[in-house]
Design an enzyme around this catalytic site. Structure first.
Site, PDB file in Angstrom:
ATOM      1  N   ASN A 170     -15.721  14.152   3.010  1.00  0.00           N
ATOM      2  CA  ASN A 170     -16.590  14.045   2.139  1.00  0.00           C
ATOM      3  C   ASN A 170     -15.541  14.528   0.880  1.00  0.00           C
ATOM      4  O   ASN A 170     -15.113  15.680   1.035  1.00  0.00           O
ATOM      5  CB  ASN A 170     -17.717  14.962   2.009  1.00  0.00           C
ATOM      6  CG  ASN A 170     -18.492  14.935   0.874  1.00  0.00           C
ATOM      7  OD1 ASN A 170     -18.394  14.091  -0.126  1.00  0.00           O
ATOM      8  ND2 ASN A 170     -19.393  16.064   0.483  1.00  0.00           N
ATOM      9  N   GLY A 171     -15.352  13.749  -0.077  1.00  0.00           N
ATOM     10  CA  GLY A 171     -14.398  14.277  -1.212  1.00  0.00           C
ATOM     11  C   GLY A 171     -13.390  13.231  -1.731  1.00  0.00           C
ATOM     12  O   GLY A 171     -13.396  12.078  -1.325  1.00  0.00           O
ATOM     13  N   GLY A 182     -25.115   9.121   0.378  1.00  0.00           N
ATOM     14  CA  GLY A 182     -24.331   7.686   0.593  1.00  0.00           C
ATOM     15  C   GLY A 182     -25.248   6.694   1.368  1.00  0.00           C
ATOM     16  O   GLY A 182     -25.828   6.817   2.259  1.00  0.00           O
ATOM     17  N   CYS A 186     -20.238  11.213   0.024  1.00  0.00           N
ATOM     18  CA  CYS A 186     -20.784  10.921   1.245  1.00  0.00           C
ATOM     19  C   CYS A 186     -21.228  12.091   1.799  1.00  0.00           C
ATOM     20  O   CYS A 186     -21.210  13.066   1.091  1.00  0.00           O
ATOM     21  CB  CYS A 186     -19.666  10.244   2.334  1.00  0.00           C
ATOM     22  SG  CYS A 186     -18.086  11.184   1.932  1.00  0.00           S
ATOM     23  N   TYR A 224     -28.057  17.842  -9.112  1.00  0.00           N
ATOM     24  CA  TYR A 224     -28.815  16.342  -8.707  1.00  0.00           C
ATOM     25  C   TYR A 224     -28.305  15.971  -7.268  1.00  0.00           C
ATOM     26  O   TYR A 224     -29.349  15.527  -6.472  1.00  0.00           O
ATOM     27  CB  TYR A 224     -27.911  15.562  -9.702  1.00  0.00           C
ATOM     28  CG  TYR A 224     -28.248  13.962  -9.448  1.00  0.00           C
ATOM     29  CD1 TYR A 224     -29.391  13.405  -9.829  1.00  0.00           C
ATOM     30  CD2 TYR A 224     -27.202  13.255  -8.806  1.00  0.00           C
ATOM     31  CE1 TYR A 224     -29.698  12.086  -9.454  1.00  0.00           C
ATOM     32  CE2 TYR A 224     -27.473  11.688  -8.452  1.00  0.00           C
ATOM     33  CZ  TYR A 224     -28.703  11.222  -8.802  1.00  0.00           C
ATOM     34  OH  TYR A 224     -28.823   9.946  -8.472  1.00  0.00           O
TER      35      TYR A 224
END
Length: 524
Positions: free
Chosen positions: A155-156, A77, A49, A300
């Site tokens: 996030n994570g 996301g 995210c 990426y």
């Protein structure tokens, strides 16, 4: 087969363009399209995210700006998104929230954004790697508790989320979601009961967490952010006029016309208020050599126009392409990238090799979250719906095709086949990352080893499976050069993680016995 030794070759070349169904080890090889035609439409990785927080000291409404910030982070996301805002001059308990399944422009309309009044807020875009894809799991999470309210975006992935959840459940906590973010929010609320300030509660909660996290927390009068001590996930600070922003990537700052202030340091907790500006707490910081940023942000995940911890994402990808040209050269007529993340690396390969760079693929930009998968009996190819080859660009030419990774291999063979059907005489595949050999536990959906094409196979095996004339991967030793020496996590390539991997299933698709098997293999 000693796969770990064989994989270190990172390049294997053959002039035979036919596909041999037997490897030199006697292991049966299959075309990936036969193995996994429809379970994994696009053989891509996903981030979990992106987060965005804003506090306007002049009292202006922030919801619409958060919307545009999330729009810039949409690549991180595409399953769900949400915004929570409050008025620091109004009642402490009032938080206006809206979230839902879908893209940012699907979930939010002018009619929804207009009533969202408040000068402080947080936003979130989500892709699930742990916790199901449902509206209940959409963020931000908003908690009302004895000390007031807090809204949080995360996030994570935490590797100790199960233990922390059990600890809370046995003391009466009732969970509304299946995500580890709610565990964090509960622990912050609990620590707040015994802390003088909200930021102290955030820090004390974070000290219990193991894994990857970039947090943005909205309290009634403060914007608080925290980054895990290893720095797995990116987080940065920006400023626009008299407003401060904390977000996952600098591209979101550019989108809203904010200036970059600095990155949040690994292990840092920051507090933003009108009275004191930015306050920093480095209590949890590790020595720089122990930090472990996710290298796939540079390969990426991140947008190429972002900078993470002082390093250009675009520049990193150009370097990766240059290194591939140095270490895996080949004679060819054109170099092309698989959109979008392969494009910069392809340009780097071209610059280093002198082979002309060209566009060989046209991408359908409207294929996203709502894409309907073709049925087994359908003639439509999933890959061809997303990508099409420019026949004029490749006909009669030897092509070097650059991609960022091969995960399961379920699309690589189809893309190679598309190039051949368009008239390419040779297709040489170069990958701007090393081979995936291990799963990720920190917020990237790299699957179990058995699903990875590089698992227990040589480069020659993989070359045969995808049907390329030659195949070359980026060497592990090049990764540190690519990110200008920053400490990085390479666990998905080496099996050596910066912390002990979890003993239980934390990713939804994984079994405890597989983790035990991986540990045994790693310790052999």
């Amino acid at each position: 087969m000693n796969q770990d030794n064989n994989i270190n070759q990172y390049i294997n070349t053959s002039i035979d363009t036919s596909i041999d169904t037997k490897s030199h080890t006697g292991t049966k090889l299959e075309r990936c399209s036969d193995i996994d035609e429809h379970n994994h439409i696009f053989d891509e990785l996903h981030e979990e995210c992106g987060v965005f927080g804003m506090y306007d000291f002049d009292g202006g409404d922030v919801a619409s700006t958060i919307y545009y910030g999330l729009f810039a982070l949409q690549h991180r996301g595409q399953e769900s998104c949400g915004i929570a805002v409050s008025d620091t001059h109004g009642p402490k308990g009032k938080v206006t929230t809206h979230k839902g399944m879908g893209l940012v422009n699907e979930v939010f309309t002018p009619d929804i954004l207009e009533p969202m009044k408040g000068d402080i807020g947080v936003g979130h875009v989500r892709y699930s790697t742990a916790g199901s894809s449902t509206r209940e799991n959409a963020q931000p999470l908003v908690l009302n508790y004895v000390k007031g309210t807090l809204a949080m975006a995360h996030n994570g992935n935490l590797i100790n989320a199960k233990e922390l959840r059990k600890e809370l459940e046995y003391t009466g906590a009732i969970f509304q979601t299946t995500i580890d973010s709610e565990v964090i929010a509960y622990h912050i609320a609990r620590e707040r009961l015994n802390s003088k300030t909200a930021e102290e509660a955030v820090r004390r909660a974070c000290q219990k967490l193991k894994g990857a996290y970039a947090l943005v927390v909205e309290s009634p009068r403060k914007l608080i952010a925290a980054r895990d001590p290893f720095g797995f996930k990116p987080l940065c600070i920006g400023k626009r006029d008299n407003a401060y922003i904390v977000t996952s990537e600098t591209c979101a700052l550019d989108t809203i016309g904010a200036e970059f202030v600095r990155d949040v340091e690994p292990g840092e907790v920051i507090t933003i208020t009108p009275e004191k500006g930015i306050e920093s707490d480095m209590t949890m910081a590790l020595a720089p050599e122990k930090q472990a940023r996710c290298v796939f942000e540079y390969i990426y995940f991140a947008r190429p126009d972002s900078h993470i911890d002082g390093v250009s994402v675009y520049g990193s990808r150009i370097k990766a392409g240059r290194f591939l040209a140095m270490d895996s050269p080949v004679e060819a007529d054109i170099v092309t990238g698989v959109p979008e993340s392969g494009n910069a690396a392809a340009l780097g390969y071209s610059l280093e090799s002198g082979i002309p760079y060209g566009t060989a693929f046209v991408k359908n930009g409207y294929v996203g979250r709502t894409f309907i998968k073709p049925k087994q009996s359908s003639r439509e190819s999933s890959v061809q719906i997303k990508l099409n080859v420019l026949k004029e660009a490749v006909k009669g030419k030897r092509v070097v095709m650059i991609d960022d990774s091969i995960v399961r291999g379920t699309t690589s063979d189809r893309i190679v086949r598309m190039l051949r059907e368009a008239g390419a005489t040779e297709v040489h595949v170069r990958i701007s990352s090393p081979p995936f050999l291990w799963p990720c536990y920190f917020g990237t959906d790299i699957p179990a080893r058995e699903q990875l094409i590089a698992y227990n196979r040589t480069i020659e095996d993989i070359r045969q499976i995808i049907g390329a004339d030659s195949l070359g991967y980026l060497g592990i030793d090049r990764l540190h050069e690519m990110v200008e020496g920053l400490p990085i996590c390479m666990g998905c390539f080496t099996g050596k993680y910066p912390m002990e991997p979890p003993k239980d299933d934390i990713r939804g698709e994984y079994f405890d016995k597989e983790i035990d098997l991986e540990r045994k293999m790693l310790n052999r």
